[in-house]
Design an enzyme around this catalytic site. Structure first.
Site, PDB file in Angstrom:
ATOM      1  N   SER A  77       0.823  -1.216   0.000  1.00 21.13           N
ATOM      2  CA  SER A  77       0.000   0.000   0.000  1.00 21.13           C
ATOM      3  C   SER A  77       0.852   1.259   0.000  1.00 21.13           C
ATOM      4  O   SER A  77       0.551   2.236  -0.703  1.00 21.13           O
ATOM      5  CB  SER A  77      -0.933   0.000   1.221  1.00 21.13           C
ATOM      6  OG  SER A  77      -1.790  -1.126   1.200  1.00 21.13           O
ATOM      7  N   ASN A  78       1.925   1.270   0.791  1.00 23.05           N
ATOM      8  CA  ASN A  78       2.787   2.455   0.865  1.00 23.05           C
ATOM      9  C   ASN A  78       3.605   2.671  -0.400  1.00 23.05           C
ATOM     10  O   ASN A  78       4.192   3.734  -0.581  1.00 23.05           O
ATOM     11  CB  ASN A  78       3.701   2.371   2.089  1.00 23.05           C
ATOM     12  CG  ASN A  78       2.961   2.682   3.365  1.00 23.05           C
ATOM     13  OD1 ASN A  78       2.673   3.825   3.674  1.00 23.05           O
ATOM     14  ND2 ASN A  78       2.617   1.632   4.115  1.00 23.05           N
ATOM     15  N   TYR A 168      -2.772 -10.786   2.826  1.00 23.62           N
ATOM     16  CA  TYR A 168      -2.673  -9.387   3.218  1.00 23.62           C
ATOM     17  C   TYR A 168      -4.069  -8.829   3.431  1.00 23.62           C
ATOM     18  O   TYR A 168      -4.851  -8.711   2.493  1.00 23.62           O
ATOM     19  CB  TYR A 168      -1.926  -8.603   2.144  1.00 23.62           C
ATOM     20  CG  TYR A 168      -1.741  -7.119   2.397  1.00 23.62           C
ATOM     21  CD1 TYR A 168      -1.832  -6.564   3.672  1.00 23.62           C
ATOM     22  CD2 TYR A 168      -1.472  -6.244   1.342  1.00 23.62           C
ATOM     23  CE1 TYR A 168      -1.646  -5.211   3.892  1.00 23.62           C
ATOM     24  CE2 TYR A 168      -1.290  -4.893   1.540  1.00 23.62           C
ATOM     25  CZ  TYR A 168      -1.383  -4.380   2.818  1.00 23.62           C
ATOM     26  OH  TYR A 168      -1.210  -3.021   3.026  1.00 23.62           O
ATOM     27  N   LYS A 196      -0.115 -10.772   6.721  1.00 20.89           N
ATOM     28  CA  LYS A 196       0.099  -9.423   7.239  1.00 20.89           C
ATOM     29  C   LYS A 196      -1.273  -8.874   7.561  1.00 20.89           C
ATOM     30  O   LYS A 196      -2.113  -8.705   6.674  1.00 20.89           O
ATOM     31  CB  LYS A 196       0.797  -8.531   6.222  1.00 20.89           C
ATOM     32  CG  LYS A 196       0.933  -7.080   6.710  1.00 20.89           C
ATOM     33  CD  LYS A 196       1.233  -6.102   5.600  1.00 20.89           C
ATOM     34  CE  LYS A 196       1.183  -4.677   6.140  1.00 20.89           C
ATOM     35  NZ  LYS A 196       1.304  -3.656   5.064  1.00 20.89           N
ATOM     36  N   SER A 198      -3.282  -5.718   8.942  1.00 22.56           N
ATOM     37  CA  SER A 198      -3.150  -4.283   9.196  1.00 22.56           C
ATOM     38  C   SER A 198      -4.366  -3.673   9.874  1.00 22.56           C
ATOM     39  O   SER A 198      -4.452  -2.457  10.002  1.00 22.56           O
ATOM     40  CB  SER A 198      -2.881  -3.547   7.873  1.00 22.56           C
ATOM     41  OG  SER A 198      -1.668  -3.957   7.300  1.00 22.56           O
ATOM     42  N   GLY A 222       0.626  -5.314  10.930  1.00 17.99           N
ATOM     43  CA  GLY A 222       0.683  -4.419   9.790  1.00 17.99           C
ATOM     44  C   GLY A 222       1.018  -2.986  10.120  1.00 17.99           C
ATOM     45  O   GLY A 222       0.917  -2.112   9.261  1.00 17.99           O
ATOM     46  N   VAL A 239       5.226  -5.420   9.446  1.00 16.61           N
ATOM     47  CA  VAL A 239       5.465  -4.597   8.263  1.00 16.61           C
ATOM     48  C   VAL A 239       5.029  -3.195   8.661  1.00 16.61           C
ATOM     49  O   VAL A 239       3.823  -2.933   8.785  1.00 16.61           O
ATOM     50  CB  VAL A 239       4.679  -5.104   7.044  1.00 16.61           C
ATOM     51  CG1 VAL A 239       4.954  -4.215   5.830  1.00 16.61           C
ATOM     52  CG2 VAL A 239       5.039  -6.553   6.742  1.00 16.61           C
TER      53      VAL A 239
END
Length: 327
Positions: A77-78, A168, A196, A198, A222, A239
């Site tokens: 996403s980043n 994810y 992961k 988040s 996350g 992460v």
């Protein structure tokens, strides 16, 4: 339709992946790969004309390489992956692989909306050097993305992926949580090694750890904001966007948790909560990139439609770091 070259890669790579010992990262004979540790989700640098700046990417990686990260997440996403073309996503992953030492794991975001496109992207990510694929939940038709649909999707991707798959779940962006029952079912797949998560729900993270305890399956937090709590309920790493600017501190928090120094870990975690919120939920990628500029990395602009921060937002962002002693 999957092309002949893609199917050839699938056939040749799948059996190799299931017993992979890339860079010595497999857990042991007959076990899945070990993904424990801290990973910064790498941002994608852009020029003033919104082109991918691979030179700045390599400069950032060189600086981040001084910290004891387990590896890097690329095109998550980043990394603004929804704003990149398929060829740009692959080029970024390829450049990161070339810049990283072989002992650093590269987890590449390969998720797409359709199962077919995700398989093709995952195979292509493996071809350019990814060690594992991090696959976000498809979400455009989120009303139909129930457990059955998601289990079918991830099973097909994992069946055909030549590298291990990491689930994810990022409900803030997708509007859906990967259901716990689906995670438990998918944890039994030999090529799905972890998740992961988040969402920030530590009870959910603990429940996933508990319900997958008989599987060789690992959970990564996350975000740095709930890293200590995640370690406390059985997560094996994180992460963390904040690791792009406070890499030493996030790795220190990991070390304190792993060595049972909970009082010191709590003090450090408290000082990371506001900065972490600032570069994630509050100001997002524009906030993270602005902070990277302050800390000696290249943040630079985002791709439209993401906009740079206003002066007032930038002042509030700075305060979240200065009030906790980081600037």
């Amino acid at each position: 339709m999957l092309g002949p070259r893609v199917w050839s890669s699938v056939r040749q790579g799948l059996s190799r992946a299931l017993s992979s010992t890339v860079g010595g990262w497999a857990s042991g004979e007959g076990r899945k790969a070990d993904i424990s540790g801290i990973y910064p989700p790498v941002t994608t640098p852009f020029t003033a004309t919104a082109e991918v700046d691979c030179g700045k990417l390599e400069e950032n990686l060189h600086k981040l390489g001084t910290f004891p990260f387990r590896g890097f997440v690329v095109q998550g996403s980043n990394g603004e992956f929804p704003f990149l073309t398929s060829s740009e996503r692959l080029e970024v992953v390829s450049r990161v692989r070339q810049a990283l030492p072989r002992d650093k794991l590269l987890l590449a975001g390969s998720g797409c909306e359709s199962t077919q496109a995700t398989v093709e992207m995952t195979v292509s990510m493996a071809q350019v050097g990814a060690d594992a694929a991090m696959v976000v939940t498809p979400c455009y038709y989120h009303g139909r993305m129930n457990s059955a649909a998601l289990i079918h999707h991830y099973t097909k991707v994992a069946d055909l992926s030549p590298i291990p798959v990491v689930l994810y779940s990022v409900p803030a962006n997708t509007g859906l949580d990967l259901p716990v029952d689906a995670v438990v079912t998918l944890s039994q797949h030999p090529n799905i090694v972890g998740i992961k998560d988040s969402g920030g729900d530590v009870t959910r993270i603990g429940l996933i750890v508990h319900k997958t305890r008989r599987q060789d399956f690992q959970v990564l937090a996350g975000s740095a904001g709930f890293l200590l709590a995640s370690y406390a309920v059985g997560a094996v790493g994180g992460v963390c966007a904040l690791a792009n600017v406070l890499g030493a501190q996030v790795c220190q928090l990991e070390r304190l948790c792993l060595t049972g120094q909970w009082e010191d870990a709590q003090k450090l975690q408290h000082r990371l909560i506001e900065p972490n919120t600032a570069v994630t939920r509050r100001f997002g990628i524009p906030g993270l990139k602005k902070t990277m500029d302050w800390f000696g990395y290249y943040g630079g602009p985002c791709r439209a439609p993401l906009r740079e921060l206003s002066a007032a937002q930038e002042e509030a962002l700075r305060l979240d770091f200065t009030s906790n002693g980081w600037l």
